[in-house]
Design an enzyme around this catalytic site. Structure first.
Site: not given
Ligand code: SIN
Length: 527
Positions: A274, A371
């Site tokens: 990310r 998470s």
């Molecule tokens: C998402 O659905 O992109 C977020 C999932 C996450 O933050 O674990």
């Protein structure tokens, strides 16, 4: 004044998992700032990462977690977390939660950034959080009292024993209340509401961090804040999350002309970790270029992603063009309150779980969908720990609470939105020493940290807490003169081996550069 075995502040997945697993003899208070559904857990679109697929193993999940977080983890905790994943999924299934299935009747597995294989379980497509939370909320037993719309503004620490013995809260009309407990647990989420671009529920503004700090607890790694690459972006504002699962299903980040934005930027392109995707998209925006998520290759998008479809519709965006405008925004705090393996903080009787806690399982950048898993795991861990320590309420209320504080003139504090914009601009996706210094100077003028709060209204205390948490983030971001995971310093663009051994720990006693207890392996990141 009411007395409980355990007070849980917050109502997300960690809080509810804990409440659920505490012995039914315990009297439990779940106390929350807004409505019990107002949590990041409830909003979660991505699911739960767990090694339940054919050919998958906790060891592979471990490897992906360490790689995404730049090996800044507590390795032992990561191991325990990923090993427990399949069992936690099984427990939820047995308790009646229906995970989405594939055509063969097996749990369907989705893909998200930095995972080496499909390993994300979902419910209701992109409505996983809602389904899990409704399930947990509906199965609470009668020993658990849930009190909504209470703003907890102080932890009560006994002056002699130094043990946390309760909380002070304000009700919706601003009246003060006091609750006592043998055990007080903070499960209050992260800091998303401190940034103007955020995927978080608006109620999540770092209160847990501020409360713990003010009570004397230690905070760690506050500089590590994850920015999610794809928030719906309309009219210069973000309007909610567009799950990474969309890219897991083939969605691609493109510019105005349809050219791929991540091609050539990283081996995993759109599914790179990310921090890498968020930085790229931020740079595109800074250069005045719009970025879109091209969803044209995803069949039955509306069925697969009902929450995102509804979000777009609610914001007047037609999906006919099959392009969703996106921008990065604050998503998740990897640091937080220092805890041990069961959530015990540096103050006796005070615990922290979920995003509020710094467990070391996320390193410098959390792996997608770890998470909810963390919330389930630590909620259960702490319940087991407390279940072995249940005592009849022993709290001796020998503290004098009235009148606690003389009236103090309420200082003028900045508007919440002003603070959010400053945080986004000066402590956001790309940080520099001059930006952070400017922010630190601005924060410093509000030097009201130690004033007693009993007489203040909720909104003012809220603003003070936001400032306090912002200061902790800014200080840590200034000190860490390297780039690692989600902490991106333009003036120190590389990882620095020395910093790889150091946690920045802050408390009222001051700042400590704490040596990491865990072996550090320089892992070669994909690109
Ligand atoms: C998402 O659905 O992109 C977020 C999932 C996450 O933050 O674990």
């Amino acid at each position: 004044m009411k007395t409980y075995t355990c007070i849980i502040v917050g109502s997300g997945i960690a809080a509810m998992q804990l409440a659920h697993h505490l012995n039914s003899q315990c009297s439990v208070l779940v106390i929350t700032k807004s409505l019990k559904q107002a949590s990041n857990s409830y909003r979660a679109q991505g699911g739960i990462a767990a090694a339940v697929g054919n050919g998958d193993k906790p060891a592979f999940h471990y490897e992906d977690t360490i790689r995404a977080g730049c090996d800044f983890h507590n390795h032992q905790e990561v191991r325990l977390l990923v090993e427990k994943g399949p069992e936690l999924i099984q427990q939820l299934t047995v308790s009646g939660l229906d995970f989405d299935q594939d055509d063969t009747g097996q749990i369907a597995l989705g893909m998200e950034g930095a995972h080496g294989r499909k390993r994300i379980v979902h419910c209701g497509g992109d409505a996983t959080g809602k389904h899990i939370m409704d399930h947990l909320l509906s199965s609470l037993t009668s020993n658990i009292e849930v009190v909504e719309n209470r703003f907890v503004y102080e932890l009560i620490v006994h002056p002699v024993s130094k043990k946390c013995i309760g909380i002070k809260a304000k009700d919706a009309d601003g009246n003060n209340e006091i609750y006592f407990a043998d055990h007080v647990v903070l499960a209050m989420g992260g800091v998303g509401g401190l940034f103007s671009f955020s995927s978080n529920d608006p109620s999540v503004t770092g209160d847990g961090v501020a409360l713990a700090y003010r009570a004397g607890a230690e905070l760690m790694d506050m500089e590590f804040i994850q920015f999610h690459p794809t928030l719906l972006y309309l009219n210069g504002k973000t309007a909610g999350l567009v799950s990474e699962a969309v890219r897991g299903e083939g969605g691609r980040l493109v510019d105005e002309t349809g050219r791929s934005v991540m091609a050539g930027k990283h081996l995993l392109e759109d599914l790179a970790p990310r921090h890498i995707v968020a930085k790229e998209l931020f740079q595109q925006r800074m250069a005045g270029k719009d970025v879109y998520l091209d969803i044209s290759m995803i069949d039955h998008f509306e069925d697969k992603f009902p929450t995102i479809t509804a979000l777009c519709q609610a914001n007047g965006l037609s999906l006919e063009k099959q392009r969703i405008p996106v921008a990065p925004g604050c998503h998740f705090l990897m640091g937080g309150i220092v805890v041990d393996a069961v959530g015990q903080t540096s103050i006796e009787g005070l615990y922290a779980i979920g995003e509020t806690a710094s467990t070391g399982v996320h390193g410098a950048n959390r792996l997608a969908s770890n998470s909810l898993l963390e919330g389930l795991y630590y909620g259960q861990q702490l319940a087991s720990h407390l279940n072995e320590r249940l005592v009849a309420n022993e709290i001796k209320c020998d503290m004098d609470f009235a009148p606690t504080t003389p009236w103090v003139t309420v200082p003028s504090l900045p508007d919440k939105q002003e603070l959010r914009e400053k945080m986004m601009t000066y402590a956001g996706i790309i940080r520099t020493s001059s930006d952070l210094e400017q922010l630190a100077n601005w924060l410093h003028q509000y030097n009201q940290w130690e004033m007693p709060l009993d007489e203040w209204d909720t909104d003012t205390i809220q603003r003070l807490f936001m400032l306090q948490t912002a200061k902790l983030i800014t200080t840590a971001a200034q000190l860490r003169t390297e780039s690692r995971g989600a902490h991106n310093r333009e003036d120190f663009p590389e990882e620095n081996q020395r910093w790889g051994h150091i946690h920045i720990v802050q408390s009222k006693k001051g700042i400590e550069m704490r040596e990491r207890q865990h072996e550090y392996h320089q892992i070669e990141i994909y690109a």
